[in-house]
Write a protein that holds these residues in place. Structure first.
Motif, PDB file in Angstrom:
ATOM      1  N   ASP A 132      76.552 106.167  35.899  1.00  0.00           N
ATOM      2  CA  ASP A 132      76.080 105.295  34.955  1.00  0.00           C
ATOM      3  C   ASP A 132      75.122 104.460  35.574  1.00  0.00           C
ATOM      4  OD1 ASP A 132      77.941 106.378  33.134  1.00  0.00           O
ATOM      5  OD2 ASP A 132      79.496 105.253  34.100  1.00  0.00           O
ATOM      6  N   GLN A 133      73.929 104.203  34.600  1.00  0.00           N
ATOM      7  CA  GLN A 133      73.048 103.430  35.052  1.00  0.00           C
ATOM      8  C   GLN A 133      72.707 102.053  34.022  1.00  0.00           C
ATOM      9  OE1 GLN A 133      69.422 105.506  36.144  1.00  0.00           O
ATOM     10  NE2 GLN A 133      70.611 107.231  36.597  1.00  0.00           N
ATOM     11  N   PHE A 138      75.451 101.046  30.822  1.00  0.00           N
ATOM     12  CA  PHE A 138      75.841  99.670  30.715  1.00  0.00           C
ATOM     13  C   PHE A 138      74.485  98.904  30.769  1.00  0.00           C
ATOM     14  CE2 PHE A 138      75.800 100.853  35.074  1.00  0.00           C
ATOM     15  CZ  PHE A 138      75.361  99.700  35.754  1.00  0.00           C
ATOM     16  N   PHE A 139      74.870  97.561  30.128  1.00  0.00           N
ATOM     17  CA  PHE A 139      74.124  96.781  29.896  1.00  0.00           C
ATOM     18  C   PHE A 139      74.077  95.319  30.391  1.00  0.00           C
ATOM     19  CE2 PHE A 139      74.000 100.404  27.203  1.00  0.00           C
ATOM     20  CZ  PHE A 139      72.546 100.582  27.116  1.00  0.00           C
ATOM     21  N   ALA A 140      73.182  94.606  30.779  1.00  0.00           N
ATOM     22  CA  ALA A 140      73.187  93.246  31.063  1.00  0.00           C
ATOM     23  C   ALA A 140      73.186  92.436  29.756  1.00  0.00           C
ATOM     24  CB  ALA A 140      72.040  93.021  32.074  1.00  0.00           C
ATOM     25  N   ARG A 141      73.279  91.303  30.027  1.00  0.00           N
ATOM     26  CA  ARG A 141      73.142  90.427  28.750  1.00  0.00           C
ATOM     27  C   ARG A 141      71.736  90.492  28.153  1.00  0.00           C
ATOM     28  NH1 ARG A 141      72.876  83.957  27.950  1.00  0.00           N
ATOM     29  NH2 ARG A 141      72.911  84.087  25.766  1.00  0.00           N
TER      30      ARG A 141
ATOM     31  N   GLU B  22      86.933  95.697  18.161  1.00  0.00           N
ATOM     32  CA  GLU B  22      86.656  94.340  18.639  1.00  0.00           C
ATOM     33  C   GLU B  22      85.711  94.533  19.840  1.00  0.00           C
ATOM     34  OE1 GLU B  22      90.066  91.822  19.213  1.00  0.00           O
ATOM     35  OE2 GLU B  22      89.046  90.759  20.577  1.00  0.00           O
ATOM     36  N   ARG B  23      86.251  95.541  20.770  1.00  0.00           N
ATOM     37  CA  ARG B  23      85.592  95.479  22.087  1.00  0.00           C
ATOM     38  C   ARG B  23      84.060  95.905  21.878  1.00  0.00           C
ATOM     39  NH1 ARG B  23      86.703 100.111  25.318  1.00  0.00           N
ATOM     40  NH2 ARG B  23      86.011  99.194  27.088  1.00  0.00           N
ATOM     41  N   MET B  24      84.024  96.782  21.185  1.00  0.00           N
ATOM     42  CA  MET B  24      82.666  97.514  20.663  1.00  0.00           C
ATOM     43  C   MET B  24      81.993  96.157  19.970  1.00  0.00           C
ATOM     44  SD  MET B  24      83.609 100.680  18.462  1.00  0.00           S
ATOM     45  CE  MET B  24      84.200 102.430  19.405  1.00  0.00           C
ATOM     46  N   LEU B  25      82.361  95.350  19.399  1.00  0.00           N
ATOM     47  CA  LEU B  25      81.535  94.259  18.668  1.00  0.00           C
ATOM     48  C   LEU B  25      81.189  93.440  20.036  1.00  0.00           C
ATOM     49  CD1 LEU B  25      80.726  92.637  16.064  1.00  0.00           C
ATOM     50  CD2 LEU B  25      83.112  91.717  16.377  1.00  0.00           C
ATOM     51  N   GLU B  26      82.068  93.082  20.926  1.00  0.00           N
ATOM     52  CA  GLU B  26      81.894  92.352  21.769  1.00  0.00           C
ATOM     53  C   GLU B  26      80.807  92.975  22.616  1.00  0.00           C
ATOM     54  OE1 GLU B  26      85.045  92.336  24.865  1.00  0.00           O
ATOM     55  OE2 GLU B  26      84.732  90.196  25.394  1.00  0.00           O
ATOM     56  N   ALA B  27      80.792  94.273  23.137  1.00  0.00           N
ATOM     57  CA  ALA B  27      79.660  94.771  23.938  1.00  0.00           C
ATOM     58  C   ALA B  27      78.249  94.642  23.162  1.00  0.00           C
ATOM     59  CB  ALA B  27      80.179  96.299  24.040  1.00  0.00           C
ATOM     60  N   ILE B  28      78.232  94.936  21.823  1.00  0.00           N
ATOM     61  CA  ILE B  28      77.072  94.841  21.143  1.00  0.00           C
ATOM     62  C   ILE B  28      76.465  93.507  21.130  1.00  0.00           C
ATOM     63  CG2 ILE B  28      76.052  95.044  18.893  1.00  0.00           C
ATOM     64  CD1 ILE B  28      78.148  97.324  18.469  1.00  0.00           C
ATOM     65  N   LEU B  29      77.273  92.506  20.819  1.00  0.00           N
ATOM     66  CA  LEU B  29      77.280  90.889  20.935  1.00  0.00           C
ATOM     67  C   LEU B  29      76.407  90.621  22.183  1.00  0.00           C
ATOM     68  CD1 LEU B  29      79.585  88.962  18.849  1.00  0.00           C
ATOM     69  CD2 LEU B  29      77.209  89.564  18.173  1.00  0.00           C
TER      70      LEU B  29
ATOM     71  N   LEU C  84      80.963 102.272  26.068  1.00  0.00           N
ATOM     72  CA  LEU C  84      80.566 101.749  25.169  1.00  0.00           C
ATOM     73  C   LEU C  84      79.062 102.009  24.925  1.00  0.00           C
ATOM     74  CD1 LEU C  84      82.869  98.676  24.317  1.00  0.00           C
ATOM     75  CD2 LEU C  84      83.128 101.093  23.552  1.00  0.00           C
ATOM     76  N   GLY C  85      78.364 102.421  26.086  1.00  0.00           N
ATOM     77  CA  GLY C  85      77.024 102.423  26.286  1.00  0.00           C
ATOM     78  C   GLY C  85      76.257 103.168  25.090  1.00  0.00           C
ATOM     79  N   TYR C  86      76.876 104.125  24.536  1.00  0.00           N
ATOM     80  CA  TYR C  86      76.351 104.764  23.294  1.00  0.00           C
ATOM     81  C   TYR C  86      76.081 103.904  22.172  1.00  0.00           C
ATOM     82  CZ  TYR C  86      80.920 104.736  21.101  1.00  0.00           C
ATOM     83  OH  TYR C  86      82.162 104.404  20.227  1.00  0.00           O
ATOM     84  N   LEU C  87      76.700 102.923  21.929  1.00  0.00           N
ATOM     85  CA  LEU C  87      76.591 101.791  21.027  1.00  0.00           C
ATOM     86  C   LEU C  87      75.083 101.117  21.410  1.00  0.00           C
ATOM     87  CD1 LEU C  87      80.036 100.428  20.707  1.00  0.00           C
ATOM     88  CD2 LEU C  87      79.136 101.828  19.136  1.00  0.00           C
TER      89      LEU C  87
END
Lengths: 264, 220, 220
Positions: A132-133, A138-141, B22-29, C84-87
């Motif tokens: 995973d990269q 995965f994403f930073a803020r 809720e998890r998804m929402l959190e990650a997106i935000l 959740l990366g796909y979102l």
């Protein structure tokens, strides 16, 4: 990675692809070691059990083939070919006890090790890239940096600075308003200041010229300025009732003294 | 499309459990770079999700935390809690000495307040740059006083509370006088002149200048 | 200073309650976006805070959430949960596709670090182009390490915190397959008794190049 595909059991496809690769993608090989690694795959064995002799033969065949196809081979491929030919002869001939250096088996083992190591590095490289990269899985803020790096400039001055500043102004040697800030001008204010200090001692009639400030008589411009301002200041003091002034005839010296009695 | 198809489609796209939403929402935000509306969030979420409902739970979860779900117009964003903003400030404070011109100007205003620009110039013997006064105004060490009741009605400058606080003075009267300056060795040679000769015309000129330049700002 | 004073001073600097420290930690992690070490965090927290302890609680709190506290080397960062990366398709950054040479070079540096250019070349069997290393340096995935104490004092390369952060590794020890490679003896540098001929001259050249170009920077 492409190499990983070759290790699957669809050997016919892999072999075909490899055979094609040998001819078509000569330039695509990342050096002789890469080519050797590709060739070794046709042996379908653990790299540690590889027949280096057979590999050397394959490589030499490949180089011959390339020559017959008039493919230009880079120098290091040819150097490798020469070295492998040497290794082959070493492996085939009984060891010469008079000769120094590593045996043919040792050289072959090292080559096998190098191939295995290169293969291993390719595999872990593929595993690494499959991880995973950041920014992909995965994403930073997302929002830009919230940390404010404010550069604040504060100006300081102490009370001492302030007082020294003020003292500097008030004790400026030749303090005069800037509009009169000309070297050769003796202002009426200066003259008045000076006269006020002097008239207390002017009990007797004295010549105007004797009241001129020191150092102002030599330069004609300064002399004129000082005379004019001193005369004007004298008139001012007369007006104020502090001084008496007289002149016997036109162009005669102007004389003055302190007024002792009030004017009639 | 038949009813049966509809049902089948619905079951195929069954929404994930609310906790997962809720998890998804959190990650997106967290990941988006701009505040995002519920509609935009739902477009990203799997079919059948209820962003509004998940938002209610998420906001509750972040209630009182160091990070907050805040509403920005009709969009939402994660932000650090307002009361913790001070932790995020990395301040590099650069201290500079006030320029000589500024110190002298300030001193004149302090000792002579209320002082007009022309008076300051007269005392310093050079003209006062606009920047110097601006700097002192910005530092909140001087402010505009009443206009002088002289021709041209020039603006005056006086020192502020901020000035007094900075220099540890209770009132402008606490400024040491010339005598004290002298006895403290700050004044060297000569005694101060008595009255300062004022240059009538000049003052007027400078004042006119002031009036022209600042009338909109300081007419009272 | 009297005892009474001591007590007063202590109470002035009393650390905030742990729950509050956790909030602060959360806000800081959220705000900085780059991995931040406990030491750096503590420098921002009020006096007396224990960032390590607060971190334990915070990580527990984020366990299973859409956003995670991840460890990167000796630093920490908030990241969206991997599943959740796909979102976040819109947020995906298209990275320049790395060449095979660059990928292999990166892997060799990661698994063999500190690695000299000559070592990389020996493993790959070809010379490393300057561009490959430049690209990896530019990505901030590798950096220069200490010079090797071998003749010529060649520079070495090591992977960076940025590398760990990008591939979600807590430390270089977590590299996939590291143990297997080590136990297979594939990470040892075996003396190559002139086995492969093409390296010799090339290697020397590259080293000389390095020494000339970077001696000022990395001589220690």
């Amino acid at each position: 990675m492409a190499e990983n595909l070759f290790e699957e059991d669809q050997t016919s496809v892999a072999e075909r692809l490899a055979a094609e690769a040998l001819i078509v993608d000569v330039d695509g090989f990342e050096g002789p070691l890469d080519l050797l690694l590709t060739l070794s795959r046709t042996q379908k064995v653990d790299l540690r059990k590889i027949s280096v002799l057979q590999l050397a033969k394959q490589y030499l065949i490949f180089v011959e083939k390339a020559k017959s196809l008039r493919l230009e081979l880079a120098a290091d491929y040819l150097v490798m070919a020469a070295w492998l030919a040497f290794l082959k002869s070493r492996l085939l001939l009984p060891p010469d006890p008079t000769e120094d250096g590593p045996s043919g088996e040792e050289l072959a083992a090292h080559l096998a090790f190098q191939l295995e190591r290169l293969q291993a590095m390719r595999e872990v490289a593929a595993r690494l890239m499959a991880r995973d990269q950041l920014g992909r899985d995965f994403f930073a803020r997302g929002q830009t940096l919230e940390v404010q790096r404010t550069r604040k400039v504060t100006y300081t001055a102490t009370l001492l600075d302030l007082m020294q500043g003020y003292a500097r102004i008030r004790t400026r040697d030749d303090f005069r308003p800037f509009v009169m800030d000309r070297e050769k001008v003796f202002t009426m204010e200066q003259a008045l200041e000076r006269m006020r200090g002097l008239i207390g001692y002017a009990g007797e009639w004295g010549d105007l010229t004797s009241y001129l400030p020191e150092g102002w008589s030599d330069d004609p411009v300064m002399y004129r300025s000082a005379t004019a301002s001193t005369f004007a200041a004298s008139l001012e003091l007369v007006k104020e009732g502090h001084l008496e002034i007289r002149q016997s005839t036109s162009f005669a010296p102007i004389q003055m003294r302190r007024r002792t009695s009030p004017r009639e | 499309m038949s009813d049966a198809d509809d049902i089948k489609e619905e079951s195929l796209f069954e929404a994930p459990p609310l906790a997962e939403q809720e998890r998804m929402l959190e990650a997106i935000l967290f990941a988006v770079s701009e505040p995002i509306t519920l509609r935009e969030i739902e477009a990203r979420l799997p079919h059948g999700c209820d962003a509004a409902e998940a938002m209610v739970y998420l906001r509750k979860r972040y209630d009182g935390r160091g990070v907050q779900v805040v509403r920005v117009g009709d969009a939402y964003a994660l932000r650090t809690a307002v009361d913790l903003g001070y932790l995020m400030q990395k301040e590099t404070v650069e201290t500079r000495k006030l320029s000589r011109a500024a110190i002298e100007t300030l001193a004149i205003i302090a000792y002579h307040q209320p002082a007009t620009r022309a008076e300051i110039e007269e005392i310093r013997g050079v003209s006062v740059s606009r920047g110097t006064l601006d700097q002192l105004l910005e530092l909140d060490w001087i402010r505009f006083g009443r206009r002088k009741l002289t021709p041209g009605r020039p603006v005056t400058f006086v020192v502020t509370q901020g000035f007094l606080a900075h220099f540890g003075l209770e009132s402008p009267r606490d400024l040491p006088g010339l005598k004290e300056l002298r006895s403290a060795g700050l004044l060297e040679s000569r005694p101060a002149f008595g009255a300062l000769p004022m240059m009538g015309e000049d003052e007027d000129e400078a004042d006119l200048d002031n009036v022209a330049g600042q009338s909109e700002l300081f007419e009272d």
